[in-house]
Design a protein around this motif. Structure first.
Motif, PDB file in Angstrom:
ATOM      1  N   ILE A 213     -13.735 -20.569  44.898  1.00 49.62           N
ATOM      2  CA  ILE A 213     -14.069 -20.743  43.481  1.00 49.62           C
ATOM      3  C   ILE A 213     -14.920 -21.994  43.280  1.00 49.62           C
ATOM      4  O   ILE A 213     -15.880 -21.993  42.513  1.00 49.62           O
ATOM      5  N   ALA A 214     -14.582 -23.076  44.003  1.00 48.46           N
ATOM      6  CA  ALA A 214     -15.368 -24.306  43.892  1.00 48.46           C
ATOM      7  C   ALA A 214     -16.806 -24.069  44.346  1.00 48.46           C
ATOM      8  O   ALA A 214     -17.757 -24.568  43.724  1.00 48.46           O
ATOM      9  N   SER A 215     -16.982 -23.303  45.409  1.00 50.34           N
ATOM     10  CA  SER A 215     -18.329 -23.047  45.924  1.00 50.34           C
ATOM     11  C   SER A 215     -19.137 -22.178  44.977  1.00 50.34           C
ATOM     12  O   SER A 215     -20.326 -22.415  44.758  1.00 50.34           O
ATOM     13  N   ILE A 216     -18.497 -21.168  44.390  1.00 52.25           N
ATOM     14  CA  ILE A 216     -19.192 -20.310  43.419  1.00 52.25           C
ATOM     15  C   ILE A 216     -19.586 -21.125  42.195  1.00 52.25           C
ATOM     16  O   ILE A 216     -20.702 -21.014  41.678  1.00 52.25           O
ATOM     17  N   THR A 217     -18.658 -21.968  41.736  1.00 53.49           N
ATOM     18  CA  THR A 217     -18.938 -22.822  40.576  1.00 53.49           C
ATOM     19  C   THR A 217     -20.091 -23.778  40.872  1.00 53.49           C
ATOM     20  O   THR A 217     -20.988 -23.977  40.049  1.00 53.49           O
ATOM     21  N   MET A 218     -20.077 -24.356  42.081  1.00 56.02           N
ATOM     22  CA  MET A 218     -21.149 -25.271  42.461  1.00 56.02           C
ATOM     23  C   MET A 218     -22.485 -24.539  42.556  1.00 56.02           C
ATOM     24  O   MET A 218     -23.525 -25.057  42.129  1.00 56.02           O
ATOM     25  N   LEU A 219     -22.457 -23.323  43.095  1.00 53.91           N
ATOM     26  CA  LEU A 219     -23.672 -22.514  43.241  1.00 53.91           C
ATOM     27  C   LEU A 219     -24.312 -22.225  41.891  1.00 53.91           C
ATOM     28  O   LEU A 219     -25.510 -22.450  41.686  1.00 53.91           O
ATOM     29  N   ILE A 220     -23.509 -21.725  40.950  1.00 50.89           N
ATOM     30  CA  ILE A 220     -24.035 -21.352  39.630  1.00 50.89           C
ATOM     31  C   ILE A 220     -24.461 -22.593  38.847  1.00 50.89           C
ATOM     32  O   ILE A 220     -25.523 -22.622  38.213  1.00 50.89           O
ATOM     33  N   GLY A 221     -23.623 -23.634  38.885  1.00 50.89           N
ATOM     34  CA  GLY A 221     -23.973 -24.861  38.175  1.00 50.89           C
ATOM     35  C   GLY A 221     -25.272 -25.456  38.681  1.00 50.89           C
ATOM     36  O   GLY A 221     -26.135 -25.874  37.909  1.00 50.89           O
ATOM     37  N   ALA A 222     -25.444 -25.460  40.007  1.00 51.09           N
ATOM     38  CA  ALA A 222     -26.670 -25.995  40.592  1.00 51.09           C
ATOM     39  C   ALA A 222     -27.880 -25.137  40.238  1.00 51.09           C
ATOM     40  O   ALA A 222     -28.986 -25.660  40.063  1.00 51.09           O
ATOM     41  N   CYS A 223     -27.684 -23.831  40.141  1.00 48.60           N
ATOM     42  CA  CYS A 223     -28.777 -22.937  39.741  1.00 48.60           C
ATOM     43  C   CYS A 223     -29.294 -23.311  38.350  1.00 48.60           C
ATOM     44  O   CYS A 223     -30.503 -23.367  38.111  1.00 48.60           O
ATOM     45  N   ILE A 224     -28.383 -23.585  37.447  1.00 48.63           N
ATOM     46  CA  ILE A 224     -28.755 -23.981  36.088  1.00 48.63           C
ATOM     47  C   ILE A 224     -29.474 -25.331  36.098  1.00 48.63           C
ATOM     48  O   ILE A 224     -30.528 -25.503  35.475  1.00 48.63           O
ATOM     49  N   PHE A 225     -28.910 -26.297  36.834  1.00 46.19           N
ATOM     50  CA  PHE A 225     -29.531 -27.619  36.903  1.00 46.19           C
ATOM     51  C   PHE A 225     -30.915 -27.549  37.546  1.00 46.19           C
ATOM     52  O   PHE A 225     -31.844 -28.247  37.141  1.00 46.19           O
ATOM     53  N   GLY A 226     -31.053 -26.705  38.568  1.00 44.23           N
ATOM     54  CA  GLY A 226     -32.335 -26.567  39.246  1.00 44.23           C
ATOM     55  C   GLY A 226     -33.406 -26.006  38.340  1.00 44.23           C
ATOM     56  O   GLY A 226     -34.565 -26.451  38.366  1.00 44.23           O
ATOM     57  N   ALA A 227     -33.028 -25.002  37.523  1.00 41.44           N
ATOM     58  CA  ALA A 227     -33.983 -24.405  36.595  1.00 41.44           C
ATOM     59  C   ALA A 227     -34.449 -25.428  35.551  1.00 41.44           C
ATOM     60  O   ALA A 227     -35.641 -25.531  35.248  1.00 41.44           O
ATOM     61  N   ILE A 228     -33.502 -26.191  35.017  1.00 41.89           N
ATOM     62  CA  ILE A 228     -33.844 -27.208  34.014  1.00 41.89           C
ATOM     63  C   ILE A 228     -34.724 -28.287  34.630  1.00 41.89           C
ATOM     64  O   ILE A 228     -35.743 -28.691  34.057  1.00 41.89           O
ATOM     65  N   SER A 229     -34.345 -28.764  35.811  1.00 41.42           N
ATOM     66  CA  SER A 229     -35.083 -29.838  36.470  1.00 41.42           C
ATOM     67  C   SER A 229     -36.529 -29.447  36.757  1.00 41.42           C
ATOM     68  O   SER A 229     -37.452 -30.251  36.576  1.00 41.42           O
ATOM     69  N   THR A 230     -36.732 -28.187  37.185  1.00 46.52           N
ATOM     70  CA  THR A 230     -38.073 -27.743  37.574  1.00 46.52           C
ATOM     71  C   THR A 230     -38.956 -27.418  36.377  1.00 46.52           C
ATOM     72  O   THR A 230     -40.125 -27.820  36.320  1.00 46.52           O
TER      73      THR A 230
END
Length: 394
Positions: A213-230
């Motif tokens: 669950i931690a890995s899935i949460t990290m994956l999705i959260g990072a996807c959102i942060f990556g989109a915003i950052s780029t």
């Protein structure tokens, strides 16, 4: 010797991290603008920006192995030299070197992140590890206070000599900050694994609910942060929506303030805290929803910086601290790299996948997609809230 999170030797480690990530903060804004100016479409820009974290993801597990075998201190020395070479390649070859530069950045960052985090976990007492991870995360985002504004100023200058001088400076500063570093010299020469060993450990780990669950949460959260950052700076600059430097500054202030003020509230007991994680994810959903409605709310778009900043500040150190406890000690250098790679994969997908959404739909549609992803992972965390998840599951 064990240090406290705010001791002078640890502050030197945080300064080293800040100097290292300043280059990434500047280039994250400069490269999409430079690529767009040269005629590249959003999809290709997403690939250029996403390949950085994709390479980082692939190399993390082996980076952890080499750090264990040769020591944090030794690996850090060589990767900082590689970091300097990467930046010099960029200022020498410019737009023609973007793919090469992003690949090299990914390699260097994989080793830097693993070395620093393993070093912190070995240098601090267990009860202080959460604070240490939070302070490291704080130092890694400190450049976002000034990096984007510096990047936009450099980009606006007709004479590119300012950009070249800045990049050369950013190549040298981490090396100077590394002198007399307190990072551990301990080696574990017998730490070695093959791809088969890694797959075996992952197979065992999939039965650990907390890690999954931690890995899935990290994956999705990072996807959102990556989109915003780029794409947020590109969106604001090209579409003339708000002020990109001002928004990124507000968001960075929230991230920095939150990680320092709330650092003692980062759970550091090895137990999964679903309520805390849900609140963090909810903040992200609110932030991306506000960005999706930017054409309607006008100047209130800066409110999104508060919610996105809180989410970015809390999610990574919380999950990283939990995972550092949850993985067994005997396979820590394998699994810590594997599960932290989920952040890299998510961040990369945020650029790769969301770039094509922007290209074929719109920026608003991309932000809506981010909100939907956040709601999905919130549902997963809430669904598991009544199930006891802790480090004894292994």
């Amino acid at each position: 010797m064990k240090y406290t999170p705010l001791s002078l030797p640890m502050i030197q480690v945080y300064i080293l991290s800040m100097c290292f990530f300043t280059a990434s903060s500047v280039l994250t804004v400069i490269l999409p603008l430079q690529a767009s100016d040269s005629g590249m479409l959003e999809g290709e820009i997403g690939i250029i920006m996403g390949v950085y974290m994709l390479v980082c993801m692939i190399l993390r597990p082996w980076a952890g192995q080499l750090v264990a075998r040769y020591s944090v201190l030794t690996i850090m020395k060589w990767l900082l030299l590689g970091h300097a070479v990467t930046l010099l390649i960029y200022i020498t070859f410019g737009i023609d070197s973007l793919y090469v530069v992003r690949v090299l950045q990914g390699i260097v960052t994989a080793f830097f992140s693993m070395a620093i985090q393993i070093g912190i976990s070995e240098t601090l007492r267990d009860k202080d590890r959460g604070q240490g991870m939070s302070m490291y995360s704080l130092s890694s985002v400190m450049p976002s206070l000034y990096g984007p504004a510096l990047a936009l100023w450099l980009w606006s200058q007709t004479d590119k000599i300012y950009l070249q001088v800045c990049i050369i400076t950013l190549a040298v500063l981490p090396l100077l900050s590394f002198i007399r570093s307190p990072l551990p010299k301990t080696k574990q020469p017998n730490v070695s694994f093959t791809l088969q060993d890694m797959l075996k450990e992952i197979k065992k780990a999939k039965h650990h609910k907390g890690l999954v669950i931690a890995s899935i949460t990290m994956l999705i959260g990072a996807c959102i942060f990556g989109a915003i950052s780029t794409f947020l700076p590109l969106y604001m600059v090209n579409e003339n929506v708000g002020n990109a430097a001002l928004y990124l500054f507000f968001q960075a202030v929230i991230v920095v303030a939150s990680r320092f003020i709330l650092r003692k509230h980062i759970p550091s007991d090895g137990t999964w805290h679903p309520k805390f994680i849900t609140l963090v994810l909810f903040s992200s959903v609110v932030g991306t929803t506000i960005l999706a409605c930017s054409s309607i709310i006008g100047p209130y778009i800066y409110v999104a910086a508060v919610f996105n900043g809180l989410a970015s500040a809390m999610l990574y150190p919380t999950l990283t601290t939990y995972i550092s406890f949850a993985v067994p000690e005997e396979s820590k250098h394998i699994l810590l790299g594997v599960f932290l790679a989920s952040y890299d994969l998510g961040f990369s997908l945020g650029s790769l996948a969301m770039g094509f959404i922007v290209q074929f739909a719109s920026f608003s549609t991309m932000f809506v997609a981010c909100s939907i992803l956040g709601i999905i992972v919130m549902g997963l965390v809430v669904f598991q809230r009544n199930q006891k998840i802790n480090i004894k599951e292994w």
